[in-house]
Write a protein that holds these residues in place. Structure first.
Motif, PDB file in Angstrom:
ATOM      1  N   VAL A  41      -9.118 -26.591   2.941  1.00 26.16           N
ATOM      2  CA  VAL A  41     -10.287 -25.459   2.888  1.00 26.16           C
ATOM      3  C   VAL A  41     -10.264 -24.864   3.878  1.00 26.16           C
ATOM      4  O   VAL A  41     -10.666 -23.626   4.026  1.00 26.16           O
ATOM      5  N   LEU A  42      -9.973 -25.346   4.922  1.00 31.57           N
ATOM      6  CA  LEU A  42     -10.130 -24.388   6.275  1.00 31.57           C
ATOM      7  C   LEU A  42      -9.152 -23.688   6.224  1.00 31.57           C
ATOM      8  O   LEU A  42      -9.490 -22.259   6.668  1.00 31.57           O
ATOM      9  N   LEU A  43      -7.947 -23.815   5.740  1.00 31.77           N
ATOM     10  CA  LEU A  43      -6.904 -22.979   5.728  1.00 31.77           C
ATOM     11  C   LEU A  43      -7.044 -21.764   4.634  1.00 31.77           C
ATOM     12  O   LEU A  43      -6.186 -20.548   4.775  1.00 31.77           O
ATOM     13  N   SER A  44      -7.788 -21.872   3.623  1.00 34.50           N
ATOM     14  CA  SER A  44      -7.613 -21.205   2.337  1.00 34.50           C
ATOM     15  C   SER A  44      -8.378 -19.686   2.465  1.00 34.50           C
ATOM     16  O   SER A  44      -8.001 -18.974   1.617  1.00 34.50           O
ATOM     17  N   ALA A  45      -9.134 -19.633   3.192  1.00 38.80           N
ATOM     18  CA  ALA A  45     -10.026 -18.479   3.401  1.00 38.80           C
ATOM     19  C   ALA A  45      -8.855 -17.114   3.883  1.00 38.80           C
ATOM     20  O   ALA A  45      -8.138 -17.310   4.574  1.00 38.80           O
ATOM     21  N   ARG A  46      -9.239 -16.363   2.821  1.00 36.76           N
ATOM     22  CA  ARG A  46      -8.404 -14.979   2.749  1.00 36.76           C
ATOM     23  C   ARG A  46      -6.862 -15.452   2.683  1.00 36.76           C
ATOM     24  O   ARG A  46      -6.137 -14.578   3.311  1.00 36.76           O
ATOM     25  N   THR A  47      -6.559 -16.298   1.858  1.00 37.59           N
ATOM     26  CA  THR A  47      -5.012 -16.670   1.998  1.00 37.59           C
ATOM     27  C   THR A  47      -4.970 -17.144   0.449  1.00 37.59           C
ATOM     28  O   THR A  47      -5.707 -17.964  -0.244  1.00 37.59           O
ATOM     29  N   LYS A  48      -3.765 -16.710  -0.048  1.00 32.46           N
ATOM     30  CA  LYS A  48      -3.506 -16.882  -1.527  1.00 32.46           C
ATOM     31  C   LYS A  48      -3.235 -18.334  -1.538  1.00 32.46           C
ATOM     32  O   LYS A  48      -2.725 -19.140  -0.803  1.00 32.46           O
ATOM     33  N   TYR A  87      -3.998 -17.024  11.058  1.00 37.34           N
ATOM     34  CA  TYR A  87      -3.504 -18.439  11.473  1.00 37.34           C
ATOM     35  C   TYR A  87      -3.636 -18.611  12.689  1.00 37.34           C
ATOM     36  O   TYR A  87      -3.811 -19.942  13.159  1.00 37.34           O
ATOM     37  N   LYS A  88      -3.783 -17.915  13.936  1.00 33.14           N
ATOM     38  CA  LYS A  88      -4.175 -18.186  15.058  1.00 33.14           C
ATOM     39  C   LYS A  88      -5.506 -18.751  15.187  1.00 33.14           C
ATOM     40  O   LYS A  88      -5.604 -19.718  15.916  1.00 33.14           O
ATOM     41  N   THR A  89      -6.422 -18.149  14.853  1.00 29.27           N
ATOM     42  CA  THR A  89      -7.948 -18.472  14.679  1.00 29.27           C
ATOM     43  C   THR A  89      -7.964 -19.626  14.020  1.00 29.27           C
ATOM     44  O   THR A  89      -8.520 -20.662  14.523  1.00 29.27           O
ATOM     45  N   LYS A  90      -7.328 -19.883  12.916  1.00 31.36           N
ATOM     46  CA  LYS A  90      -7.447 -21.200  12.294  1.00 31.36           C
ATOM     47  C   LYS A  90      -6.791 -22.429  12.835  1.00 31.36           C
ATOM     48  O   LYS A  90      -7.292 -23.519  12.764  1.00 31.36           O
ATOM     49  N   ALA A  91      -5.681 -21.963  13.604  1.00 30.44           N
ATOM     50  CA  ALA A  91      -5.077 -23.192  14.553  1.00 30.44           C
ATOM     51  C   ALA A  91      -5.972 -23.588  15.585  1.00 30.44           C
ATOM     52  O   ALA A  91      -6.234 -24.902  15.542  1.00 30.44           O
ATOM     53  N   LYS A  92      -6.673 -22.714  16.379  1.00 33.65           N
ATOM     54  CA  LYS A  92      -7.727 -23.214  17.415  1.00 33.65           C
ATOM     55  C   LYS A  92      -9.002 -24.057  16.528  1.00 33.65           C
ATOM     56  O   LYS A  92      -9.397 -25.233  17.105  1.00 33.65           O
ATOM     57  N   ASN A 118     -20.846 -28.912  11.728  1.00 33.84           N
ATOM     58  CA  ASN A 118     -20.715 -28.922  13.035  1.00 33.84           C
ATOM     59  C   ASN A 118     -19.233 -28.735  13.237  1.00 33.84           C
ATOM     60  O   ASN A 118     -18.692 -28.471  14.609  1.00 33.84           O
ATOM     61  N   LEU A 119     -18.385 -28.833  12.497  1.00 33.90           N
ATOM     62  CA  LEU A 119     -17.080 -28.728  12.689  1.00 33.90           C
ATOM     63  C   LEU A 119     -16.427 -27.327  12.518  1.00 33.90           C
ATOM     64  O   LEU A 119     -16.964 -26.510  11.960  1.00 33.90           O
ATOM     65  N   PRO A 120     -15.862 -26.832  13.598  1.00 37.35           N
ATOM     66  CA  PRO A 120     -15.222 -25.397  13.646  1.00 37.35           C
ATOM     67  C   PRO A 120     -14.506 -24.883  12.481  1.00 37.35           C
ATOM     68  O   PRO A 120     -13.928 -25.467  12.020  1.00 37.35           O
ATOM     69  N   GLY A 121     -14.960 -23.818  11.971  1.00 35.60           N
ATOM     70  CA  GLY A 121     -14.166 -23.207  10.816  1.00 35.60           C
ATOM     71  C   GLY A 121     -14.579 -23.900   9.371  1.00 35.60           C
ATOM     72  O   GLY A 121     -14.134 -23.452   8.365  1.00 35.60           O
ATOM     73  N   ILE A 122     -15.830 -24.755   9.501  1.00 35.64           N
ATOM     74  CA  ILE A 122     -16.253 -25.128   8.311  1.00 35.64           C
ATOM     75  C   ILE A 122     -17.782 -24.742   8.136  1.00 35.64           C
ATOM     76  O   ILE A 122     -18.612 -24.920   8.717  1.00 35.64           O
TER      77      ILE A 122
END
Length: 217
Positions: A41-48, A87-92, A118-122
């Motif tokens: 879910v966290l990685l899927s934003a703006r990604t196929k 991917y760099k922002t999502k990695a952080k 409270n979780l970053p990216g969620i």
């Protein structure tokens, strides 16, 4: 679309969904690993979906838990996440989220809205998806597809996904809350597209008011 039309429309959408690939979060849920779903879910934003699916599979060949990801360096994780969007922002975000899950929740993905937020990216959309898909808690995940389609139906009249969620919580029967995202994501990707939807092959066209639709195929 009226409330009395929904049971028939939902039944049709369920059959239509069988013709297409499920969303990436659902495919990852098949592994019965809540953390894996959270990552997808966290990685899927703006990604196929295909890209997200491939990256998540590759990532979990090397890791299996928040502790494993927290132990990776930023560069190692960025390399594993490429080529998902941002991917760099999502990695952080993923490293920070993994650390928080380890520190605050004993390595277990939390099952409460505020704890997930409270979780970053969620964000709220992601939290609702996780609550419904993973924990089977009543929740409505409103992404761009859900927001667009229920307004296109004329079922609600809202300007933002948050407004749509609140409107659906009042109007939509709770038995449809969890699955509405899955059904409309699939339909929105393949039939009820953002621009020039395929109204000629829509199986629920009789229920749709086509609000805002200027051109169809």
């Amino acid at each position: 679309m009226k409330n009395e039309d929904l049971p028939e429309a939902i039944a049709i959408l369920r059959k239509e969904a069988e013709r297409y690939n499920p969303p990436v979060s659902e495919r990852q849920h098949a592994y019965h690993n809540p953390f894996r779903v959270l990552v997808s879910v966290l990685l899927s934003a703006r990604t196929k979906d295909e890209t997200t699916d491939t990256v998540v599979d590759r990532l979990f060949e090397k890791v299996s838990s928040p502790a494993d990801i927290a132990a990776l360096s930023a560069k190692e994780l960025e390399k594993l996440l490429y080529p998902v969007g941002f991917y760099k922002t999502k990695a952080k975000h993923l490293r920070d989220t993994s650390r928080l899950i380890m520190e605050n929740y004993n390595g277990i993905v939390p099952d409460m809205m505020q704890e997930l937020l409270n979780l970053p990216g969620i964000g709220r959309k992601s939290a609702n998806l996780i609550l419904g898909l993973v924990f089977n808690k009543p929740s409505i995940c409103v992404d761009t597809h859900v927001h667009r389609i229920v307004n296109r139906w004329g079922y609600v009249r809202t300007k933002t996904p948050f407004e749509t969620e609140m409107a659906l919580r009042k109007k939509l029967s709770e038995k449809y809350w969890i699955e509405i995202n899955r059904l409309l994501v699939i339909y929105g990707q393949n039939v009820c597209t953002p621009v020039s939807p395929y109204c000629s092959k829509c199986s629920i066209g009789e229920y749709c008011k086509k609000v805002g639709v200027l051109r169809t195929r």
